[in-house]
Design a protein around this motif. Structure first.
Motif, PDB file in Angstrom:
ATOM      1  N   ILE A 233      19.980  17.668  31.398  1.00 26.26           N
ATOM      2  CA  ILE A 233      21.329  16.806  31.449  1.00 26.26           C
ATOM      3  C   ILE A 233      21.196  15.972  33.185  1.00 26.26           C
ATOM      4  CG2 ILE A 233      24.200  15.818  31.695  1.00 26.26           C
ATOM      5  CD1 ILE A 233      24.495  18.153  30.202  1.00 26.26           C
ATOM      6  N   SER A 234      20.300  16.399  34.214  1.00 27.69           N
ATOM      7  CA  SER A 234      20.518  16.364  35.972  1.00 27.69           C
ATOM      8  C   SER A 234      19.305  15.563  35.466  1.00 27.69           C
ATOM      9  CB  SER A 234      20.759  17.174  36.205  1.00 27.69           C
ATOM     10  OG  SER A 234      19.709  18.386  35.868  1.00 27.69           O
ATOM     11  N   GLY A 235      18.367  16.333  34.296  1.00 26.36           N
ATOM     12  CA  GLY A 235      16.584  14.658  34.545  1.00 26.36           C
ATOM     13  C   GLY A 235      15.646  16.095  34.768  1.00 26.36           C
ATOM     14  N   ARG A 236      16.090  16.999  35.317  1.00 22.70           N
ATOM     15  CA  ARG A 236      14.595  17.825  35.786  1.00 22.70           C
ATOM     16  C   ARG A 236      14.139  18.499  34.686  1.00 22.70           C
ATOM     17  NH1 ARG A 236      15.539  23.536  38.495  1.00 22.70           N
ATOM     18  NH2 ARG A 236      13.541  24.628  38.707  1.00 22.70           N
ATOM     19  N   PHE A 237      14.561  18.569  32.873  1.00 22.83           N
ATOM     20  CA  PHE A 237      13.435  19.130  32.086  1.00 22.83           C
ATOM     21  C   PHE A 237      14.348  17.306  31.153  1.00 22.83           C
ATOM     22  CE2 PHE A 237      14.783  23.480  32.073  1.00 22.83           C
ATOM     23  CZ  PHE A 237      13.943  24.416  33.384  1.00 22.83           C
ATOM     24  N   ALA A 238      12.987  17.653  30.293  1.00 19.10           N
ATOM     25  CA  ALA A 238      13.447  17.002  29.354  1.00 19.10           C
ATOM     26  C   ALA A 238      13.684  16.812  28.533  1.00 19.10           C
ATOM     27  CB  ALA A 238      12.222  15.240  29.696  1.00 19.10           C
ATOM     28  N   PRO A 239      14.833  16.491  27.115  1.00 17.58           N
ATOM     29  CA  PRO A 239      14.391  17.233  25.906  1.00 17.58           C
ATOM     30  C   PRO A 239      13.192  17.494  25.712  1.00 17.58           C
ATOM     31  CG  PRO A 239      15.872  15.422  25.743  1.00 17.58           C
ATOM     32  CD  PRO A 239      15.141  15.172  27.796  1.00 17.58           C
ATOM     33  N   THR A 240      13.447  18.274  24.447  1.00 17.91           N
ATOM     34  CA  THR A 240      11.924  18.033  22.838  1.00 17.91           C
ATOM     35  C   THR A 240      12.972  17.386  22.337  1.00 17.91           C
ATOM     36  OG1 THR A 240      11.891  20.371  23.624  1.00 17.91           O
ATOM     37  CG2 THR A 240      10.783  19.210  21.620  1.00 17.91           C
ATOM     38  N   SER A 241      13.981  16.591  22.361  1.00 21.48           N
ATOM     39  CA  SER A 241      14.397  15.424  21.100  1.00 21.48           C
ATOM     40  C   SER A 241      15.952  15.334  21.374  1.00 21.48           C
ATOM     41  CB  SER A 241      13.679  16.304  19.898  1.00 21.48           C
ATOM     42  OG  SER A 241      15.094  17.338  19.300  1.00 21.48           O
TER      43      SER A 241
ATOM     44  N   ALA B  87      19.776  13.049  22.091  1.00 23.49           N
ATOM     45  CA  ALA B  87      19.682  11.834  23.091  1.00 23.49           C
ATOM     46  C   ALA B  87      21.020  12.628  24.110  1.00 23.49           C
ATOM     47  CB  ALA B  87      20.170  10.831  22.398  1.00 23.49           C
ATOM     48  N   ILE B  88      20.915  12.106  25.247  1.00 19.65           N
ATOM     49  CA  ILE B  88      22.134  12.614  26.412  1.00 19.65           C
ATOM     50  C   ILE B  88      22.771  11.424  26.771  1.00 19.65           C
ATOM     51  CG2 ILE B  88      21.894  13.364  28.750  1.00 19.65           C
ATOM     52  CD1 ILE B  88      19.265  15.164  28.207  1.00 19.65           C
ATOM     53  N   LEU B  89      23.545  10.920  26.528  1.00 15.18           N
ATOM     54  CA  LEU B  89      24.183   9.914  26.865  1.00 15.18           C
ATOM     55  C   LEU B  89      25.171   9.923  27.739  1.00 15.18           C
ATOM     56  CD1 LEU B  89      25.164   8.140  23.707  1.00 15.18           C
ATOM     57  CD2 LEU B  89      23.045   7.559  24.503  1.00 15.18           C
ATOM     58  N   LEU B  90      24.873   8.925  29.090  1.00 15.06           N
ATOM     59  CA  LEU B  90      25.735   8.858  30.116  1.00 15.06           C
ATOM     60  C   LEU B  90      26.687   7.489  30.565  1.00 15.06           C
ATOM     61  CD1 LEU B  90      26.821  10.250  33.116  1.00 15.06           C
ATOM     62  CD2 LEU B  90      24.603   9.331  34.026  1.00 15.06           C
ATOM     63  N   ASN B  91      27.422   7.489  29.803  1.00 13.75           N
ATOM     64  CA  ASN B  91      28.585   6.310  29.691  1.00 13.75           C
ATOM     65  C   ASN B  91      28.093   5.666  28.934  1.00 13.75           C
ATOM     66  OD1 ASN B  91      30.410   6.511  32.181  1.00 13.75           O
ATOM     67  ND2 ASN B  91      28.732   6.734  33.532  1.00 13.75           N
ATOM     68  N   GLY B  92      27.395   6.247  27.661  1.00 18.20           N
ATOM     69  CA  GLY B  92      26.673   4.961  26.846  1.00 18.20           C
ATOM     70  C   GLY B  92      24.760   5.517  26.304  1.00 18.20           C
ATOM     71  N   ARG B  93      24.446   5.122  28.226  1.00 15.34           N
ATOM     72  CA  ARG B  93      23.105   4.674  27.914  1.00 15.34           C
ATOM     73  C   ARG B  93      22.417   5.690  27.561  1.00 15.34           C
ATOM     74  NH1 ARG B  93      22.766   1.620  33.370  1.00 15.34           N
ATOM     75  NH2 ARG B  93      20.491   1.384  32.819  1.00 15.34           N
TER      76      ARG B  93
ATOM     77  N   CYS C 295      15.051  10.499  31.761  1.00 15.21           N
ATOM     78  CA  CYS C 295      14.316  10.381  32.861  1.00 15.21           C
ATOM     79  C   CYS C 295      14.838  11.324  34.139  1.00 15.21           C
ATOM     80  CB  CYS C 295      16.184   9.855  33.440  1.00 15.21           C
ATOM     81  SG  CYS C 295      16.621   7.683  32.544  1.00 15.21           S
ATOM     82  N   THR C 296      13.638  10.664  35.222  1.00 17.72           N
ATOM     83  CA  THR C 296      14.309  11.330  36.804  1.00 17.72           C
ATOM     84  C   THR C 296      15.181  12.077  37.170  1.00 17.72           C
ATOM     85  OG1 THR C 296      13.259   9.987  38.194  1.00 17.72           O
ATOM     86  CG2 THR C 296      11.592  10.844  37.279  1.00 17.72           C
ATOM     87  N   PRO C 297      15.658  12.648  37.774  1.00 12.71           N
ATOM     88  CA  PRO C 297      16.626  13.912  38.471  1.00 12.71           C
ATOM     89  C   PRO C 297      17.266  11.899  39.009  1.00 12.71           C
ATOM     90  CG  PRO C 297      15.479  15.115  38.771  1.00 12.71           C
ATOM     91  CD  PRO C 297      14.580  14.305  37.707  1.00 12.71           C
ATOM     92  N   TYR C 298      16.128  11.505  40.340  1.00  8.36           N
ATOM     93  CA  TYR C 298      16.614  10.501  40.787  1.00  8.36           C
ATOM     94  C   TYR C 298      17.505   9.146  39.981  1.00  8.36           C
ATOM     95  CZ  TYR C 298      16.167   6.271  43.502  1.00  8.36           C
ATOM     96  OH  TYR C 298      16.432   5.288  43.992  1.00  8.36           O
ATOM     97  N   GLN C 299      16.745   8.766  38.407  1.00  9.24           N
ATOM     98  CA  GLN C 299      17.450   7.724  37.781  1.00  9.24           C
ATOM     99  C   GLN C 299      18.277   8.148  37.340  1.00  9.24           C
ATOM    100  OE1 GLN C 299      14.349   7.976  34.992  1.00  9.24           O
ATOM    101  NE2 GLN C 299      12.909   6.074  36.351  1.00  9.24           N
TER     102      GLN C 299
END
Ligand SMILES: Nc1ncnc2c1ncn2[C@@H]1O[C@H](COP(=O)(O)OP(=O)(O)OP(=O)(O)O)[C@@H](O)[C@H]1O
Length: 255
Positions: free
Chosen positions: A53-61, A63-69, A74-78
């Motif tokens: 969720i926090s971007g440290r790992f990318a999922p293999t597959s 979707a992770i929606l934050l406020n709909g996006r 994404c990177t932790p910074y993004q």
């Protein structure tokens, strides 16, 4: 069904390390303003899910929606720029800086990227005001000049919470915020978390059932990388699948 009022939603999220699938099609929806506790046995994948969720790992597959996006990959910074802040199990403090300086660094880090160079002075003023505000919120005004490294353990955890919320993120992830605390420290931490997350969305990994049941609007149960139930604390307590999979001692612990 994913709806607009969800601050966070996981859709069939999977994460594989080598040949082992650790997160196996996780589904989760967290409504805006909700406090959700993620529980589950050791090794269920709670930290891995936080890292996804926090971007440290990318999922293999999935979707992770934050406020709909979708923020999957994404990177932790993004992810942070999109309004999600996370605390860690391991201390993230500058031990040689004072409480105030730690908070101001956190605020500046956040503001520094939003403000153009020529507005630096106003960024400094804003950082000071926000650091003061957070200092008061976390109740560490008297320790403002104390080096973070010499605070008590509970104070350090409170400062970490302050650093996490300092940037004004509207979705907060806390990883075992009361781990290692005495009962009274943990009660105080629960109150602090309640206070600092008013109007925000909270997702926390927590093993202490009295904290979970004292604070959470919803409890999600992760077992072998799948969310097997997500419901109100009362219904989770009564859920036979949850009892069978994990919560043998729940009634006694939470009583
Ligand atoms: N980077 C990695 N590479 C390989 N395996 C990993 C990695 N990170 C985690 N795992 C494995 O994933 C599984 C889930 O670990 P994770 O730490 O997410 O569980 P957890 O539910 O947070 O456990 P705990 O409650 O003990 O903290 C474990 O078997 C762990 O060994």
């Amino acid at each position: 069904m994913i709806q607009q009022h969800h601050a966070l939603a996981l859709q069939d999220v999977r994460k594989r390390f080598g040949n082992t699938e650790i997160i196996r099609g996780a589904q989760l929806q967290v409504a805006r303003g909700e406090r959700l506790a993620l529980i589950g046995p050791n090794g269920a994948g709670k930290s891995t899910l936080f890292n996804l969720i926090s971007g440290r790992f990318a999922p293999t597959s999935g979707a992770i929606l934050l406020n709909g996006r979708d923020i999957a990959g994404c990177t932790p910074y993004q992810v942070n720029r999109q309004g999600l802040a996370r605390s860690f199990q391991i201390s993230n403090l500058f031990t040689n800086l004072s409480v105030y300086e730690n908070l101001r660094c956190a605020v500046l880090w956040h503001l520094g990227y939003k403000y153009a160079f020529w507005r630096k002075l106003s960024a400094l003023r804003d950082a000071h005001a926000r650091a003061e505000e957070v200092l008061e919120l976390i109740g560490l005004q008297r320790q403002r000049h104390t080096l973070a490294g010499v605070l008590t353990y509970a104070e350090q955890r409170a400062l970490e919470i302050g650093i996490t919320i300092a940037g004004g993120a509207d979705v907060i992830l806390l990883d075992e915020p009361t781990a290692g605390m005495s009962r009274s420290e943990s009660d105080a931490a629960t109150e602090l978390i309640r206070k600092v997350t008013v109007g925000k969305t909270l997702v926390m990994v927590e093993h202490d059932m009295s904290v979970v049941f004292g604070l959470a609007d919803k409890v999600a149960v992760l077992v072998y990388g799948e969310v097997i139930a997500c419901d109100t604390p009362q219904r989770i307590r009564a859920n036979a699948d949850v009892q069978a999979a994990y919560l043998g001692g729940l009634h006694e612990e939470a009583a």
